[in-house]
Design a protein around this motif. Structure first.
Motif, PDB file in Angstrom:
ATOM      1  N   UNK A  17      83.424 -12.080   0.096  1.00 57.27           N
ATOM      2  CA  UNK A  17      82.997 -13.481   0.071  1.00 57.27           C
ATOM      3  C   UNK A  17      81.762 -13.718   0.941  1.00 57.27           C
ATOM      4  N   UNK A  18      80.926 -14.634   0.499  1.00 56.43           N
ATOM      5  CA  UNK A  18      79.738 -14.954   1.292  1.00 56.43           C
ATOM      6  C   UNK A  18      80.131 -15.794   2.502  1.00 56.43           C
ATOM      7  N   UNK A  19      79.340 -15.672   3.579  1.00 55.38           N
ATOM      8  CA  UNK A  19      79.604 -16.470   4.772  1.00 55.38           C
ATOM      9  C   UNK A  19      79.485 -17.961   4.463  1.00 55.38           C
ATOM     10  N   UNK A  20      78.580 -18.324   3.572  1.00 52.79           N
ATOM     11  CA  UNK A  20      78.406 -19.739   3.245  1.00 52.79           C
ATOM     12  C   UNK A  20      79.669 -20.322   2.622  1.00 52.79           C
ATOM     13  N   UNK A  21      80.302 -19.563   1.731  1.00 51.88           N
ATOM     14  CA  UNK A  21      81.521 -20.048   1.089  1.00 51.88           C
ATOM     15  C   UNK A  21      82.668 -20.119   2.097  1.00 51.88           C
ATOM     16  N   UNK A  22      82.767 -19.135   2.967  1.00 51.64           N
ATOM     17  CA  UNK A  22      83.807 -19.150   3.994  1.00 51.64           C
ATOM     18  C   UNK A  22      83.636 -20.378   4.894  1.00 51.64           C
ATOM     19  N   UNK A  23      82.409 -20.667   5.285  1.00 50.24           N
ATOM     20  CA  UNK A  23      82.152 -21.822   6.143  1.00 50.24           C
ATOM     21  C   UNK A  23      82.427 -23.131   5.408  1.00 50.24           C
ATOM     22  N   UNK A  24      82.142 -23.152   4.112  1.00 52.56           N
ATOM     23  CA  UNK A  24      82.439 -24.343   3.319  1.00 52.56           C
ATOM     24  C   UNK A  24      83.946 -24.598   3.283  1.00 52.56           C
ATOM     25  N   UNK A  25      84.725 -23.518   3.119  1.00 53.93           N
ATOM     26  CA  UNK A  25      86.184 -23.654   3.135  1.00 53.93           C
ATOM     27  C   UNK A  25      86.660 -24.153   4.490  1.00 53.93           C
TER      28      UNK A  25
END
Length: 220
Positions: A17-25
């Motif tokens: 998973x991308x860091x951006x998606x993890x941070x969005x979650x």
């Protein structure tokens, strides 16, 4: 009537998973929102497991009996020590052999865990999932995430993206989707809170595999 929820559907690679998606979650969870995310077994309904309002909303959303505790996922074994009172010797062996993976272990919950999450039992069902995305959002949040199957109580196993979207669009804030998941058995559930370790649910990890690890080990 409550405020209408606009569901955002986000594609995720569950093993990279991308860091951006993890941070969005993480941002969504920090706001007290409910999400759906992939695990190594099924899609899960998730939220911050330490927030009473989130716990209540997930019970309502699923139509789940309030007498049934909600399971959680955590990022790693190290996080476990904050949220349970004791890790028996035998449980440590199970963790070493089956985490990350489809083994849920029931422990005595610490005082940090809301009573509503345990349905008043004082026990919490925990696992470290094999899915990297699920682990990473728990790590980013810094705490346990509710991980109950993303279906209405009594419905089938939630593995198909279109069914998830059809049932929960407009009812959750995010659906983090990895497409259709490979059909698997649910996680095996083991209770280590009593003198005799009990297998509560047969699942992806077989009873024979559990017995092999526990053979000759006295519960500490």
């Amino acid at each position: 009537m409550g405020k209408k929820i606009i569901t955002k559907i986000v594609r995720v690679d569950p093993e990279n998973p991308s860091r951006d998606v993890i941070k969005e979650a993480r941002r969504s969870l920090k706001r007290g929102q409910i999400i759906i995310y992939p695990t190594d077994t099924f899609y899960a309904l998730g939220g911050d497991a330490l927030r009473e309002g989130v716990i209540r909303r997930i019970y309502t959303l699923k139509g789940r009996d309030y007498k049934k505790p909600l399971p959680v996922i955590i990022s790693d074994e190290g996080m476990l020590y904050t949220f349970v009172t004791n890790i028996p010797f035998a449980a440590s062996h199970l963790i070493r052999n089956f985490w990350p993976g489809p083994l849920t272990i029931i422990f005595e919950a610490s005082s940090r865990i809301p009573e509503s999450l345990t349905a008043g039992s004082g026990r919490i069902a925990v696992r470290v999932p094999g899915c990297m995305f699920a682990r990473e959002i728990s790590k980013e949040l810094g705490g346990p995430i509710i991980s109950t199957s993303a279906n209405l109580s009594g419905s089938g196993d939630p593995v198909y993206e279109n069914q998830i979207v059809e049932v929960f669009s407009g009812r959750v804030s995010y659906i983090f989707t990895a497409g259709d998941l490979k059909a698997r058995r649910p996680s095996t559930i083991v209770d280590v809170t009593e003198d005799t370790i009990e297998i509560i649910r047969d699942g992806e990890i077989s009873t024979d595999e559990i017995s092999a690890v526990l053979s000759g080990i006295e519960k500490g």
